[in-house]
Design an enzyme around this catalytic site. Structure first.
Site, PDB file in Angstrom:
ATOM      1  N   LYS A  38       0.744  -1.333   0.170  1.00  0.00           N
ATOM      2  CA  LYS A  38      -0.006   0.026  -0.048  1.00  0.00           C
ATOM      3  C   LYS A  38       0.798   1.247  -0.001  1.00  0.00           C
ATOM      4  O   LYS A  38       1.648   1.278   0.691  1.00  0.00           O
ATOM      5  CB  LYS A  38      -0.771  -0.111   1.208  1.00  0.00           C
ATOM      6  N   GLY A  43       6.657   1.135   5.896  1.00  0.00           N
ATOM      7  CA  GLY A  43       7.345   0.104   5.037  1.00  0.00           C
ATOM      8  C   GLY A  43       7.512   0.472   3.508  1.00  0.00           C
ATOM      9  O   GLY A  43       8.450   0.251   2.894  1.00  0.00           O
ATOM     10  N   CYS A  44       6.090   0.664   2.761  1.00  0.00           N
ATOM     11  CA  CYS A  44       6.135   0.757   1.499  1.00  0.00           C
ATOM     12  C   CYS A  44       6.703   2.029   1.091  1.00  0.00           C
ATOM     13  O   CYS A  44       7.662   2.295   0.001  1.00  0.00           O
ATOM     14  CB  CYS A  44       4.906   0.814   0.957  1.00  0.00           C
ATOM     15  N   THR A  45       6.847   3.138   1.841  1.00  0.00           N
ATOM     16  CA  THR A  45       7.411   4.512   1.757  1.00  0.00           C
ATOM     17  C   THR A  45       8.825   4.283   1.910  1.00  0.00           C
ATOM     18  O   THR A  45       9.624   4.863   0.832  1.00  0.00           O
ATOM     19  CB  THR A  45       6.694   5.240   2.815  1.00  0.00           C
ATOM     20  N   ALA A  48      10.058   2.724  -1.326  1.00  0.00           N
ATOM     21  CA  ALA A  48       9.976   3.415  -2.306  1.00  0.00           C
ATOM     22  C   ALA A  48      11.218   4.472  -2.362  1.00  0.00           C
ATOM     23  O   ALA A  48      11.625   4.741  -3.496  1.00  0.00           O
ATOM     24  CB  ALA A  48       8.579   3.879  -2.445  1.00  0.00           C
TER      25      ALA A  48
END
Length: 150
Positions: A38, A43-45, A48
């Site tokens: 998401k 974590g995804c930030t 990325a």
């Protein structure tokens, strides 16, 4: 997770600007195809932003980075702008690519079972063959590890 040595499934998905992308258009380049749960989550930030920081080095090695989640085009656009991400984010709201790459799986969170995207990264060679596959990757470490694999 798909096996190393198999042909990567083709896809056609819109990016954060609504433009369509297919795996075929990247023939002749190495592709880092990473699936994440998401936009705008910790974590995804981190994952990325780390891919973003290393992006010039991926380019020097002839590789492109494509991030895929089930978030909308609009969500991806906000995510890209907020963190100045220099690579393509693909929106798979129908889960077609996510399921083709076998990353839509049962997950357990605080004892609750649900279906979701398991953080997975594939390295696809210039001919469209999967040469590396990493499941349940650590978000912060994944970009540097992928750079080493190229």
């Amino acid at each position: 997770m798909l096996e190393v040595g198999t042909k990567a499934p083709s896809f056609s998905l819109p990016d954060q600007n609504g433009q369509m992308h297919s795996l075929e258009e990247y023939k002749g380049k190495k592709v880092i195809l990473y699936f994440y749960p998401k936009d705008n989550t910790p974590g995804c930030t981190k994952q990325a932003c780390n891919f973003g920081e290393l992006y010039p080095q991926f380019q020097e090695k002839g590789a492109v980075v494509l991030g895929v989640s089930k978030d909308s085009v609009a969500s991806h656009k906000k995510f890209e702008e907020k963190f100045s991400l220099p690579f393509t984010l693909l929106s798979d709201t129908e889960l077609s690519c996510i399921k083709a790459y076998d990353v839509w799986q049962e997950k357990k969170n605080y004892g609750k079972v649900s279906m979701g995207v398991v953080r997975t990264t594939y390295l696809i060679d210039e001919e469209g063959v999967i040469v590396k596959a990493f499941g349940n990757v650590k978000a912060a470490e994944n970009p540097a590890k992928m750079l080493e694999c190229i």
